[in-house]
Design a protein around this motif. Structure first.
Motif, mmCIF file in Angstrom:
data_model
loop_
_atom_site.group_PDB
_atom_site.id
_atom_site.type_symbol
_atom_site.label_atom_id
_atom_site.label_comp_id
_atom_site.label_asym_id
_atom_site.label_seq_id
_atom_site.Cartn_x
_atom_site.Cartn_y
_atom_site.Cartn_z
ATOM 1 N N MET A 1 -4.616 6.904 7.780
ATOM 2 C CA MET A 1 -4.829 6.532 6.382
ATOM 3 C C MET A 1 -3.573 5.874 5.839
ATOM 4 N N ALA A 2 -3.741 4.901 4.963
ATOM 5 C CA ALA A 2 -2.613 4.235 4.324
ATOM 6 C C ALA A 2 -3.069 3.705 2.975
ATOM 7 N N ILE A 3 -2.148 3.586 2.060
ATOM 8 C CA ILE A 3 -2.446 3.022 0.761
ATOM 9 C C ILE A 3 -1.686 1.705 0.640
ATOM 10 N N ASN A 4 -2.450 0.625 0.523
ATOM 11 C CA ASN A 4 -1.844 -0.707 0.460
ATOM 12 C C ASN A 4 -0.866 -0.955 1.609
ATOM 13 N N GLY A 5 -1.270 -0.525 2.817
ATOM 14 C CA GLY A 5 -0.438 -0.754 3.988
ATOM 15 C C GLY A 5 0.721 0.199 4.158
ATOM 16 N N PHE A 6 0.818 1.192 3.304
ATOM 17 C CA PHE A 6 1.903 2.181 3.410
ATOM 18 C C PHE A 6 1.298 3.480 3.922
ATOM 19 N N ARG A 47 10.035 0.547 -1.392
ATOM 20 C CA ARG A 47 8.638 0.535 -1.808
ATOM 21 C C ARG A 47 8.160 1.936 -2.196
ATOM 22 N N TRP A 48 8.600 2.941 -1.435
ATOM 23 C CA TRP A 48 8.223 4.324 -1.761
ATOM 24 C C TRP A 48 8.732 4.710 -3.142
ATOM 25 N N GLN A 49 9.977 4.372 -3.429
ATOM 26 C CA GLN A 49 10.541 4.693 -4.739
ATOM 27 C C GLN A 49 9.747 4.011 -5.850
ATOM 28 N N VAL A 67 -0.789 8.762 1.340
ATOM 29 C CA VAL A 67 -0.184 7.957 2.405
ATOM 30 C C VAL A 67 -0.302 8.604 3.786
ATOM 31 N N LEU A 68 -0.443 9.937 3.831
ATOM 32 C CA LEU A 68 -0.478 10.639 5.114
ATOM 33 C C LEU A 68 -1.875 11.095 5.502
ATOM 34 N N GLY A 69 -2.821 11.019 4.570
ATOM 35 C CA GLY A 69 -4.165 11.492 4.856
ATOM 36 C C GLY A 69 -4.301 12.977 4.586
#
Length: 205
Positions: A1-6, A47-49, A67-69
């Protein structure tokens, strides 16, 4: 799983970015194993920040699920009088560990109380008899605390850092006081209490 590629890979780069101040060589090797480079590590952290500050990004423990599912495990845990929940995720870089997020009681909004790497259930603890056994990235906070009681927890120099004061034999046998520094719960370095040589391993072994 990822959100917007992250996703998981990018999140591991975020953890590594915070460890680079202590262990740049280990971080460099880990970044290569992820098929990335230092520039992408810095970009992932930036990007995380930005994501965690964005108004629409999930709050609390929800940001990690985004971001981790789904968590591999979600277990109740009591901290004093608080009924908390610990959620854990597996990360490929550290297969014997889990990234754990400790959430406070739901009735007060389930705030994040702690977030760090812990020993996975069923994974044996390393044998820690002297300070020479404490190699960087070999153990987590609980491992050191269990091996050398009564270790005293201290605040680290940044939100993702943690410190333990403890006593342990050095390589020659005498018991001495030491300070262990952790980032995201993972051991980064050990040094003599009260200052001294940061290259402790060469003295202790």
């Amino acid at each position: 799983m990822a959100i917007n590629g992250f996703g998981v890979g990018e999140f591991q780069l975020v953890l590594l970015r915070r460890m680079a101040d202590f262990q740049p060589g280990l971080v460099e090797d880990a970044v290569r194993r992820l098929g990335a480079d230092r520039a992408s590590m810095r970009a992932a952290n930036k990007r995380w920040q930005a994501m965690v500050r964005a108004p629409r990004f999930p709050r609390g423990g929800g940001r990690y699920g985004a971001v981790l599912g789904p968590a591999e495990a979600s277990v109740p845990r009591r901290i004093g009088d608080l009924a908390c929940t610990a959620r854990q995720w597996a990360l490929p870089l550290w297969p014997s560990l889990r990234f754990e997020v400790l959430l406070g009681p739901a009735e007060i909004g389930a705030p994040v109380l702690n977030e760090w790497l812990v020993r996975a259930a069923g994974s044996p603890r390393p044998e820690l008899r002297t300070v020479a056994d404490l190699a960087p990235w070999s153990c987590v906070v609980e491992d050191v605390g269990a091996a050398f009681p009564p270790a005293v927890p201290r605040e680290g120099s940044a939100p993702t850092r943690f410190r333990l004061d403890f006593e342990a034999p050095d390589g020659a046998g005498p018991v001495r006081p030491w300070v262990a520094d952790f980032t995201w719960g993972l051991l980064q370095e050990v040094r003599p209490a009260g200052g001294g040589n940061r290259e402790w391993a060469s003295d202790a072994r």
